[in-house]
Each structure stands twice: as structure tokens, then as C-alpha cells.
Enzyme design. Structure first.
Site, short mmCIF file in Angstrom:
data_model
loop_
_atom_site.label_atom_id
_atom_site.label_comp_id
_atom_site.label_asym_id
_atom_site.label_seq_id
_atom_site.Cartn_x
_atom_site.Cartn_y
_atom_site.Cartn_z
N ARG B 71 0.82 -1.22 0.00
CA ARG B 71 0.00 0.00 0.00
C ARG B 71 0.86 1.27 0.00
O ARG B 71 0.40 2.32 -0.42
CB ARG B 71 -1.01 -0.02 1.16
CG ARG B 71 -2.12 -1.06 0.92
CD ARG B 71 -3.16 -1.07 2.02
NE ARG B 71 -2.65 -1.63 3.26
CZ ARG B 71 -2.79 -2.90 3.64
NH1 ARG B 71 -3.45 -3.76 2.88
NH2 ARG B 71 -2.29 -3.31 4.78
N GLU B 108 3.60 -10.58 14.91
CA GLU B 108 2.98 -11.09 16.13
C GLU B 108 3.44 -12.54 16.37
O GLU B 108 3.83 -12.91 17.47
CB GLU B 108 1.45 -11.02 16.01
CG GLU B 108 0.74 -11.24 17.34
CD GLU B 108 -0.77 -11.17 17.19
OE1 GLU B 108 -1.45 -11.20 18.21
OE2 GLU B 108 -1.26 -11.08 16.03
#
Lengths: 242, 184
Positions: B71, B108
Site C-alpha cells: 500500500r 505477532e
């Protein structure tokens, strides 16, 4: 004008050597470092026309045939990397074009001049290098930008289209509601090879009633005949690399 | 969302905020995903977004805009073109041809890598790093490290959206961050 190769000169010992540029240019016959020509010759028969054909193509290019003068600079700013992502492939690297501020600006300008004022409300860009060229064009012509993405990247409801790879298949997705029936679209990617990806993008947009005005790429590999996969959609490219 | 002291203040910002779609539970439960594709569908809001960054950076002598895949590729190039800077894509592994340097960063669960081509930037380059959003700041840190290892000076990071509760700003080790919109 920023010279294309200068950012890489200091690293030339370590980098994949830059090869003669696309056939559009005189560069095709320029002297190259000794290392390159032996490397080049083993792949040239498969992927490039013979020297004689290339010479006649070059002389066609140097005679006046209506080509915009900006195109030669754009073509020379594209770096060809052999054997990426696998042996035998001559990879057309547009990152060097993006490092040349004039060449990048000219690339966008050439597309904008072609597409402005034609009632195009959608610029669809194919992930990921289509994301680099599509948005500047969309902004300049006042159209929306619609990313066409690999699976599971778009967060909302999507429609998807499968397409063939050399081995296996992949999927392309677009958000539901991004476009409306009757809108006029162009589809952008950096390069057209076999045309499979662009054909999938065409199908996705046509399924929701959008009219494809044209597919636009910086580079075409004409020997792979991608144009034939596009159906009625015309193809416009800046540089043809045979 | 409300404007806070870390956001750019400008009347165009409200229009930009309303165009960002929040998608709950994507990519997994509990995450409120900030979807900028709806912003890209509004030509005026997209143009305002780019203009706000261009107005800030055009006189800061920025020679390179680095955009983080994917993006960051949508916002970086228009900024680069408008301010006359080169655009450098920072990519996931194995996408960039030629010689690369890489920087690992934590996810994560597990880790990932960001890559940049050797020779794309050098000392003397003043760089702006662009992404659509800063969350924990891990990716932006990796991006800054890549640029600085190649000798460039990172002037600032620019994102459309910040998630301040994830404290990414603090992770940037003093490097300044400019965002248009915060989501709390």
C-alpha cells in the site's frame, strides 16, 4: 538528466551486470563489458531475435516512425536482469526507471496524455507494480484507482477470478462495489508477458459491467503473444522487448 | 476518530477521514482494519491526501521516497513525482531482482523481511518513508534501517493513518512521523 546506470556503478562488481537494453534502442549494439556479452549470447537465441533481425528493427526505430522522443529514454532506463526469477528468464526491471525522475515523469505523462479527456473513470492496477504506475495516472486524469490484488489482501467483500500460471493457478480479487456498471476503465501493469494476469483483470471488470477502454503497460514481451489473450480490449505499450 | 495534537490540521482532513472504511475482524477477530481502498475511490480525497504530503515535503530537499509494499506503493510514487524525488520500493522477500540488502522485523507470530536493492540510495540521499498506516512501527523501523545502512538520511516517516494505542511512534527512536489521521 540523471544517468540511468550511475546509482549502480559503484556496485557493479556485485550486481547482476546490466545487459543491452530493449531492442527499441541503439544500445542493443553498444559495446558491453566483456563479462556480459558471453552471458548474453547463451540466452539471446531463445529470447531475442537474431542479430540480423535486431539490426533491421533498430534501423526501423531510428528512422522517423512517429515515436515520441521520450520513449527512448524510458526504454534505456529499464534494466534487464538475466536468470531472474529463474534461469532463462530475462527480467525487465523497472526499478531503475523509478530512480530516474525524468523517465518516471515521462512514463506517467505519456499515459496521461493518451487517457485524459476520454471519460475514463476507473484506473485498475494489478498488484504490485501496477500500484506504482496506476495511482499517478488516476490522479492526473481524475479517475478512481482500483487495486486488483492477490487473494486475502482486500478486507471487504470481493469477487475473484482464477487464472493460469506456468505451473498451477492463482486468483485475482477486486472489492465488490469498487466499480459500477457502465464505467469506463483502463487496466495498468508494468509489463505484459503471457497476458494471463491482464485477462483475469479484464474478466473481473467485465463481470460487473465495466467497459475496458484499453490495457496499458510500460513493457510488452511480444513473443509471448499476450495481446491475443485480451479479447476485444486493445493494448497500448511504451516499450516492446523482443 | 477525533483530531489530536499529532495529526496534521487542515480542512481537507475531515473529507479524507470519512473515506477510510473500517472493516471489523480483518484479517482476524478483534482487529479493526483501516481500509484505504475507499479513499482511493474518491479522486478528490485521494488528491487531497497526496497534496497534503507534497505541501509538507516539497521544500525539504527530499531526494528519495521509499514506499513499503504494497500500500506504500499507492501513496509513495505520486508524492515522489510531485516533489521530484526518486521512488524506491521496499519489498517482501524475493520480489526485487539484482543484489539486495534485507532487514528482519518481528510479527505477532514469527518474523518477516523487508528488502531494498543495492545501489538504489546512497549517502547524500535524504529519504522519506511512506506507508498507508503505522501500527506497531516494526515495518517502518525495518525500512528506516535499510535506508540508513545504505547511507541515506531518513528525514521523516509519513503515513495516512496512525493507531496510537500501538505506540509505533515511540518505536521510531526519535525519527519524526507525520500522519493525517489517527484511529483510536
Amino acid at each position: 538528466m540523471q544517468t540511468l546506470i550511475s546509482p549502480f556503478v559503484s556496485h557493479s562488481l556485485r550486481l547482476a551486470p546490466p545487459l543491452p537494453r530493449n531492442s527499441l534502442l541503439n544500445n542493443y549494439h553498444q559495446a558491453s563489458p566483456i563479462r556480459l556479452s558471453s552471458h548474453f549470447s547463451t540466452t539471446s537465441l531463445r529470447l531475442f531475435n537474431s542479430g540480423a533481425a535486431a539490426a533491421s528493427r533498430d534501423s526501423e526505430m531510428t528512422t522517423e516512425d512517429g515515436k515520441d522522443p521520450r520513449i527512448a529514454k524510458i526504454a534505456s532506463s529499464i534494466r534487464v536482469i538475466p536468470d531472474f526469477p529463474k534461469p532463462g528468464i530475462m527480467f525487465q526491471d523497472i526499478t531503475t526507471l523509478l530512480l530516474d525522475t525524468e523517465a518516471f515523469k515521462d512514463t506517467i505523462a505519456l499515459f496521461v496524455e493518451r487517457y485524459q479527456g476520454r471519460g475514463i473513470s476507473v484506473v485498475a492496477g494489478v498488484e504490485a507494480r501496477g500500484f506504482i504506475f496506476g495511482p499517478p495516472i488516476a490522479l492526473a486524469i481524475g479517475a478512481k484507482f482500483v487495486p486488483m490484488r492477490k487473494p486475502k489482501k482486500l478486507p471487504g467483500k470481493v469477487i475473484s477470478e482464477e487464472y493460469s500460471l506456468e505451473y498451477g493457478t492463482d486468483k485475482m480479487e477486486m472489492h465488490v462495489g469498487a466499480v459500477e456498471p457502465g464505467e469506463r476503465a483502463i487496466i495498468i501493469d508494468d509489463l505484459i508477458a503471457t497476458g494471463g494476469t491482464l485477462a483475469a483483470a479484464i474478466r473481473l471488470l467485465e463481470r460487473v459491467g465495466v467497459k475496458i477502454v484499453e490495457c496499458a503497460c510500460v513493457i510488452e514481451l511480444p513473443e509471448l503473444k499476450g495481446k491475443e489473450k485480451l479479447g476485444d480490449a486493445p493494448l497500448f505499450v511504451l516499450v516492446s522487448s523482443a | 476518530m477525533s483530531e489530536t495534537e499529532n495529526e496534521v490540521k487542515d480542512p481537507r482532513i475531515q473529507g479524507i477521514k470519512t473515506k477510510i472504511r473500517v472493516v471489523p475482524d480483518f484479517p482476524k477477530k478483534g482487529i479493526m482494519f483501516q481500509d484505504i481502498t475507499t479513499l482511493l475511490l474518491d479522486p478528490k480525497a485521494f488528491k487531497d491526501t497526496i497534496d497534503l504530503f507534497v505541501e509538507r515535503y516539497r521544500d525539504m530537499n527530499i531526494s528519495v521516497v521509499a514506499g513499503i509494499e504494497a500500500r506504500g506503493f499507492m501513496f509513495g510514487p505520486p508524492i515522489a513525482l510531485a516533489i521530484g524525488a526518486k521512488f524506491v520500493p521496499l519489498r517482501k522477500p524475493k520480489k526485487l531482482p539484482g543484489e539486495i540488502i534485507f532487514e528482519e522485523y518481528e510479527l505477532e507470530y514469527g518474523s518477516d523481511r523487508l528488502e531494498m536493492q543495492v545501489g538504489a540510495v546512497d549517502s547524500g540521499d535524504r529519504a522519506l518513508v511512506v506507508d498507508d498506516l503505522i501500527a506497531t512501527g516494526g515495518t517502518l523501523c525495518a525500512a528506516m534501517n535499510l535506508l540508513e545502512r545504505a547511507g541515506a538520511k531518513v528525514v521523516e516517516c509519513a503515513c495516512v493513518i496512525e493507531l496510537p494505542e500501538l505506540k509505533g511512534r515511540e518505536r521510531l527512536e526519535g525519527k519524526s512521523l507525520c500522519v493525517l489521521v489517527e484511529y483510536r
